[in-house]
Design a protein around this motif. Structure first.
Motif, PDB file in Angstrom:
ATOM      1  N   TYR A 181      40.060  22.759   8.793  1.00 24.11           N
ATOM      2  CA  TYR A 181      40.661  22.066   7.650  1.00 24.11           C
ATOM      3  C   TYR A 181      40.811  20.573   7.881  1.00 24.11           C
ATOM      4  CZ  TYR A 181      41.131  26.449   5.301  1.00 24.11           C
ATOM      5  OH  TYR A 181      40.825  27.620   4.667  1.00 24.11           O
ATOM      6  N   THR A 182      40.749  20.138   9.122  1.00 21.16           N
ATOM      7  CA  THR A 182      40.648  18.691   9.369  1.00 21.16           C
ATOM      8  C   THR A 182      39.343  18.164   8.790  1.00 21.16           C
ATOM      9  OG1 THR A 182      41.989  18.807  11.386  1.00 21.16           O
ATOM     10  CG2 THR A 182      40.533  16.912  11.143  1.00 21.16           C
ATOM     11  N   MET A 214      39.461  18.215   4.899  1.00 20.79           N
ATOM     12  CA  MET A 214      40.258  17.121   4.341  1.00 20.79           C
ATOM     13  C   MET A 214      39.537  15.785   4.428  1.00 20.79           C
ATOM     14  SD  MET A 214      42.888  18.465   3.032  1.00 20.79           S
ATOM     15  CE  MET A 214      43.982  17.071   2.751  1.00 20.79           C
ATOM     16  N   LYS A 215      38.527  15.725   5.326  1.00 21.75           N
ATOM     17  CA  LYS A 215      37.711  14.510   5.416  1.00 21.75           C
ATOM     18  C   LYS A 215      36.553  14.529   4.427  1.00 21.75           C
ATOM     19  CE  LYS A 215      38.657  13.581  10.316  1.00 21.75           C
ATOM     20  NZ  LYS A 215      38.048  13.463  11.664  1.00 21.75           N
ATOM     21  N   LEU A 236      37.641  23.036  -0.303  1.00 20.81           N
ATOM     22  CA  LEU A 236      38.796  23.854   0.023  1.00 20.81           C
ATOM     23  C   LEU A 236      38.702  25.198  -0.701  1.00 20.81           C
ATOM     24  CD1 LEU A 236      41.713  21.261  -0.194  1.00 20.81           C
ATOM     25  CD2 LEU A 236      40.917  22.424   1.882  1.00 20.81           C
ATOM     26  N   VAL A 251      47.436  19.937   3.430  1.00 18.92           N
ATOM     27  CA  VAL A 251      46.584  20.727   2.552  1.00 18.92           C
ATOM     28  C   VAL A 251      47.446  21.402   1.500  1.00 18.92           C
ATOM     29  CG1 VAL A 251      44.976  22.651   2.416  1.00 18.92           C
ATOM     30  CG2 VAL A 251      44.930  21.125   4.392  1.00 18.92           C
TER      31      VAL A 251
END
Length: 617
Positions: free
Chosen positions: A459-460, A463-464, A469, A494
């Motif tokens: 999820y890093t 998010m970039k 998602l 998130v």
């Protein structure tokens, strides 16, 4: 050709969903039109690649394009080898005469090797057509090249004559074949009848698949040449072993003389498939898949126990009922069904689940096909849509979720830990978005830490902006794993992702899991819909498979070992026997279960373990 040629556009074949779950194993495929008439039968070394080639956007011939436009359904039958697929394809073409096979394929009969063993000086020859001459016919072989290669090998090894009788009877001196050591010149009696008969007998044993002594000698010669650093000679013996094994491979599509129905079932995710093979006079002449509704059946035995009476008692007056029914699981009431059939048709019909030899291989073939067809059915777009809608209603969303993700962890006592992330959307598995994570820097066996690292890394990146998602994140576990996921998503900022925990129920049976919604109270969802549970089970199984595959690859790379190491039941002695028998690891990988069982000290259970490990590595 079938009288009704109109094609119903409403029944357009959903090839994308079908290909998404199609196996890459060998087999045959049958194409049907909207009226259920068979259009074409083909064989494939890799079913997924071959069938997929019909649906490419460019490059199709006009005849093939016309065929594809009429396809409404495709059935497959999975075989163990390409040779078996070829023979089965031949039988089905002869049986059904599909219109596109007649137009597009050469329908000549398959070749045999003929041994005129009733002569004083028997002859070995290529044969195709009616079997009128007196002697023994070996085959059928999959191609002319296979026969030519076999006869060339036999000629070099056993030196039995292959010349025509007219040529043989008019010789006064040896021909070139004697000079190049491919014949012992019986035409001028340079060999005595006893020695020649011995060569003929070795040829017969080889063609009957009883050439163990010859193989062991080749193995000893290969080892001796290798020890003497004669590597070219050793490679030659290795190639001879490989060629011998290829030609000698059993062809289970045509065996025996029985009239048999082979019935195999598969049950998963609340759905069932029963696949049947129709064996008449020892030949598989057809197959059919059924998809019965069996809501209470959790095991194959229960499925077959309900299915067989409906299948046979409803049509027991037919003259083509078999003398024997083979099933892939012992069923309750088999004796009662046998008695009922005997009363209806006036003869005994035996139901058997414990068999050996080629009968066992028929059951394996039918079972693999049932499992494959059921996988394809579960992956159909319509089924996926219904299950996504069921999941929406179960978790109380206003809109149907469009994207799901699920994580799983795999390791061997903490070694080579790998986490998997699989993605499903409205079309099923989205394999292009799958990801694996090699987990390092954690305490051995700490699955919580492994899960935290995998989710944080995944999820890093999301998010970039490196991906999308999901609407729902499935966590395989209870409140502990849910807490880890919630903390990681909160740390990364998130939002909009629902976390859903899936805990195994008290009975640990599929379809009876407990769903935990990661809200403030970690609410347990009461009475989840079965279709939603089946979707979740399907996703979890895929995450588990993907994690195990990655773990095995990482573990084997780390250990730098032979692919044979780590297979249950395969120790140093069996590994040595396998490599000696086949001449190398590449040939071991090509071998079927039947071929593996021919190795010293390899039984069926070990052979199946080796085949499964090497096929899935």
């Amino acid at each position: 050709m079938h009288a009704k040629t109109g094609y119903n556009r409403a029944m357009a074949f959903d090839h994308q969903s079908f290909l998404a779950s199609l196996t890459g194993r060998p087999g045959i495929y049958q194409m049907f039109d909207g009226d259920g008439a068979i259009l074409y039968v083909g064989k494939a070394k890799n079913l997924k690649k071959r069938v997929g080639s019909y649906f490419r956007k460019t490059g199709l011939t006009p005849k093939t394009a016309a065929l594809v436009k009429r396809i409404a359904k495709i059935d497959v039958t999975v075989t163990e080898t390409e040779t078996e697929a070829l023979i089965l394809e031949h039988n089905l073409i002869k049986q059904y005469r599909p219109p596109y096979n007649i137009l597009m394929r050469d329908d000549k009969s398959y070749p045999y090797i003929f041994l005129s063993d009733r002569d004083q000086w028997p002859r070995l020859a290529f044969h195709r057509g009616p079997k009128k001459a007196k002697g023994t016919y070996f085959g059928p072989f999959p191609s002319v090249h296979a026969v030519r290669d076999s006869m060339s090998f036999l000629q070099k090894t056993f030196k039995v004559r292959q010349c025509e009788d007219v040529f043989f009877k008019n010789r006064s001196r040896p021909c070139l074949q004697y000079q190049i050591k491919r014949c012992t010149a019986p035409c001028v009696e340079f060999v005595n009848p006893e020695d020649y008969s011995a060569d003929v007998e070795l040829t017969r044993l080889y063609l009957d698949g009883k050439a163990d002594k010859i193989l062991k000698q080749l193995e000893r010669d290969m080892e001796s040449a290798s020890a003497d650093l004669q590597f070219e000679k050793a490679a030659e013996h290795r190639d001879q072993i490989s060629a011998l094994r290829t030609v000698q491979a059993q062809q289970m599509i045509e065996k025996g003389k029985g009239t048999i129905d082979v019935v195999a079932g598969a049950v998963t995710n609340g759905q069932a498939c029963v696949h049947m093979l129709y064996v008449r006079q020892g030949r598989i002449l057809g197959s059919r898949s059924y998809y019965p509704k069996a809501p209470l059946a959790e095991e194959v035995a229960e499925l077959l126990g309900e299915f067989l009476p409906h299948l046979y008692l409803d049509g027991a007056g037919r003259p083509d009922l078999p003398k024997e029914i083979l099933v892939n699981a012992p069923i309750e009431g088999a004796e009662a069904l046998t008695e009922a059939l005997q009363t209806r048709v006036g003869r005994n019909i035996e139901i058997r689940d414990s068999v050996r030899g080629f009968r066992a291989k028929w059951i394996e073939l039918a079972q693999r096909t049932a499992e494959q067809n059921l996988t394809a059915r579960l992956a159909s777009k319509k089924t996926i849509e219904q299950r996504f809608e069921s999941l929406r209603d179960t978790v109380g969303l206003e809109q149907t979720p469009q994207r799901l993700e699920c994580f799983d962890i795999s390791h061997s006592s903490g070694e080579a830990v790998v986490a998997s992330c699989v993605v499903f959307d409205a079309n099923g598995a989205l394999k292009s978005d799958y990801r694996r994570f090699n987990i390092d820097g954690i305490t051995d066996g700490d699955d919580y830490a492994a899960m935290e690292q995998a989710i944080r890394r995944r999820y890093t990146r999301l998010m970039k902006g490196e991906g999308k998602l999901p609407d729902i994140l499935l966590i395989d576990g209870g409140k502990g794993q849910i807490g880890i996921a919630k903390n990681v998503l909160a740390d990364l900022g998130v939002v909009g992702v629902m976390v859903l925990g899936v805990a195994k129920g008290t009975t640990r049976k599929p379809g009876l899991e407990t769903l935990i919604l990661a809200d403030q109270n970690n609410r347990v969802i009461a009475r989840p819909q079965q279709a939603a549970l089946h979707l979740i089970q399907q996703i979890r199984d895929e995450a588990h498979r993907f994690a195990i595959t990655g773990h095995k690859a990482r573990r084997d790379k780390k250990r730098r070992i032979s692919p044979l190491e780590g297979i249950p039941g395969v120790g140093p002695s069996r590994r040595r026997n396998l490599l000696k028998h086949f001449g190398g690891i590449l040939e071991v990988k090509k071998a079927s279960v039947a071929d593996l069982m021919k190795v010293d000290n390899i039984n069926k259970k070990v052979a199946e373990a080796i085949y499964s490990a090497l096929y899935n590595e």
